[in-house]
Motif scaffolding. Sequence first.
Motif, PDB file in Angstrom:
ATOM      1  N   PHE A 117      -0.121 -12.848   4.976  1.00  0.00           N
ATOM      2  CA  PHE A 117      -1.128 -11.788   4.916  1.00  0.00           C
ATOM      3  C   PHE A 117      -1.366 -11.436   3.440  1.00  0.00           C
ATOM      4  N   PRO A 118      -2.283 -12.149   2.789  1.00  0.00           N
ATOM      5  CA  PRO A 118      -2.453 -11.977   1.339  1.00  0.00           C
ATOM      6  C   PRO A 118      -3.002 -10.614   0.935  1.00  0.00           C
ATOM      7  N   ASN A 119      -3.659  -9.888   1.846  1.00  0.00           N
ATOM      8  CA  ASN A 119      -4.208  -8.563   1.514  1.00  0.00           C
ATOM      9  C   ASN A 119      -3.143  -7.493   1.718  1.00  0.00           C
ATOM     10  N   LEU A 120      -2.086  -7.580   0.914  1.00  0.00           N
ATOM     11  CA  LEU A 120      -0.933  -6.699   1.032  1.00  0.00           C
ATOM     12  C   LEU A 120      -0.889  -5.770  -0.183  1.00  0.00           C
ATOM     13  N   PHE A 121      -0.843  -4.452   0.050  1.00  0.00           N
ATOM     14  CA  PHE A 121      -0.924  -3.484  -1.048  1.00  0.00           C
ATOM     15  C   PHE A 121       0.105  -2.373  -0.854  1.00  0.00           C
ATOM     16  N   ASN A 122       0.492  -1.764  -1.979  1.00  0.00           N
ATOM     17  CA  ASN A 122       1.193  -0.483  -1.920  1.00  0.00           C
ATOM     18  C   ASN A 122       0.484   0.478  -2.879  1.00  0.00           C
ATOM     19  N   LYS A 123       1.034   1.657  -3.072  1.00  0.00           N
ATOM     20  CA  LYS A 123       0.318   2.670  -3.872  1.00  0.00           C
ATOM     21  C   LYS A 123       0.127   2.229  -5.323  1.00  0.00           C
ATOM     22  N   GLU A 124       1.094   1.475  -5.862  1.00  0.00           N
ATOM     23  CA  GLU A 124       0.939   0.991  -7.237  1.00  0.00           C
ATOM     24  C   GLU A 124      -0.225   0.003  -7.357  1.00  0.00           C
ATOM     25  N   ASP A 125      -0.456  -0.792  -6.326  1.00  0.00           N
ATOM     26  CA  ASP A 125      -1.565  -1.751  -6.348  1.00  0.00           C
ATOM     27  C   ASP A 125      -2.915  -1.046  -6.257  1.00  0.00           C
ATOM     28  N   LEU A 126      -2.971   0.046  -5.507  1.00  0.00           N
ATOM     29  CA  LEU A 126      -4.249   0.712  -5.243  1.00  0.00           C
ATOM     30  C   LEU A 126      -4.629   1.746  -6.284  1.00  0.00           C
ATOM     31  N   ALA A 127      -3.623   2.354  -6.914  1.00  0.00           N
ATOM     32  CA  ALA A 127      -3.904   3.446  -7.849  1.00  0.00           C
ATOM     33  C   ALA A 127      -4.544   2.923  -9.133  1.00  0.00           C
ATOM     34  N   GLU A 128      -5.473   3.698  -9.675  1.00  0.00           N
ATOM     35  CA  GLU A 128      -6.077   3.369 -10.954  1.00  0.00           C
ATOM     36  C   GLU A 128      -5.126   3.791 -12.078  1.00  0.00           C
ATOM     37  N   PRO A 129      -5.300   3.240 -13.286  1.00  0.00           N
ATOM     38  CA  PRO A 129      -4.390   3.579 -14.389  1.00  0.00           C
ATOM     39  C   PRO A 129      -4.272   5.087 -14.593  1.00  0.00           C
TER      40      PRO A 129
END
Length: 536
Positions: free
Chosen positions: A412-424
Amino acid sequence: MAKQKKQAYISVPSQIISSISSSSLQSLLLSPKKATTKNKKRLIWKTPKIWFLSLFLFTFTGMILTWLKLAPFSPYPCPFSHQESSFSSGFSQTSLVVEPRREKGGRGGEEVKEFWKQPDGLGFKPCLDFSQDYKKTSEEINNNVNGKTTKYLLIVVSGGLNQQRNQIVDAVVIARVLGAVLVVPILQVNVIWGDESEFSDIFDLDHFKKVLAGDVHVVSSLPSTHLMWRPVEDKKMPPNASPEWIRSHYLRKFRRDGVLLLRGLDSRLSKDLPSDLQKLRCKVAFHGLKFAPRILELGNKLTTRMRNKGPYISLHLRMEKDVWVRTGCLPGLSNEYDEIVTNERKLHPELLTSKSNISYNDRKLAGLCPLNALEITRLLKALGAPKDARIYWAGGNPLGGKEALLPLSSEFPNLFNKEDLAEPGELRPFEGRASLMAAIDYIVAENSDVFMASHGGNMGHAIQGQRAYAGHKKFITPNKRHMLPYFLNSSIPEDEFNRIIVDLHRESMGQPEVRMSKIGRDVTKFPIPECMCNGS
């Protein structure tokens, strides 16, 4: 030099070309001589080019219309259609219409559609209808507050975010039983993460006071008249304490100071309370404990980013080093990591939580171990999760880092956590605050279309209850004890394996469950029938 005559070229479908003669096509391509003004109208209709051009446009338009009618059967339809979510108090009410696409060599459209399907809530809705006696007592409590108050209850809560939530819920109930004013609970500094967050850092304090104003009076601090004395402290609340025990044991302890300090409430108050107190528990958990505005804002932003391409799954992964140590289980990554966990357990045998006399294999087969990434992947695939599904994973960093997640991210390549989604910079204000980070995870996980925890725990239980209260949103409970023997049997064909796993989980998708059949279970996990009803 004579000018060369220019020719205009038109792209014409081959079906039309074959139906037109060569002379007709030539006359369609060549420019006609200019007609005189007088005869212009008459010549337009006599010109073969115009006649054939009209025929061409009519035929081409018909082909376009026919193609549009067939478009829904195109192999690449729009995959998802959904209504915008509305966020309230950290959870959403989402209405989804899913149009799944068939994957190459993967699960069929109907199976994918079934995966996103929400359970039947059987018409159950929140109904916190307190009795007349409860309402009468509420009036008396308010009158006492407006007059002379002699009893103040101080509570110290410990543990991680969701453990703290449970203790805050019980603190409100105890204050109600004692007819005492509740001082905003004190959050003990977490010994593992060193988090020094206070109540108002995590929760909306004004909202908390306002929602509970008719049930328990809440103040931010002790009044100056009560600061000169040391509060009476009691640490002896037994497990499964009843309201009768609390009254008989604590009312006399207020003494002249009028202040009682309690610690160590975790799971001490009975889960089987009178109906009104169970409803109060739900009111605190589902209405009173709203996250602080800045946490809610970022959590909802990350939710929007997850949902911008359709529905998504959330996973609470319990794959941290301390979880493997405390459960007596092994991560199964390699001998190196298994040795790390085994050695840590030998150094700190007191960390092992339960059933220390059974082997790792027995624990595993009994369903007492967290699922690792490979097992989670096989379970999701068997249940019909599409390969392009967007997945949000909550939890601490797993032992082994990204390597531990490879089986999941590969499938499942579309795997995210909060660090992946948050902007700088968005997470910077929350760094070093484990409870605040856990609150962000909680919001994104609770807002998902499908939720699954790899190993129970306080967060999984809290989200299970909140998803039930929000309309029984899909919540997969892995049937570990029954499914793991099939995971170990490599001779089972994939189709047969998938069928078995689906059958094992048919009744584990977040359907309504009545708490009365689960005596001793928390009403904030199973809110039926005390906090939800369907009119029947």
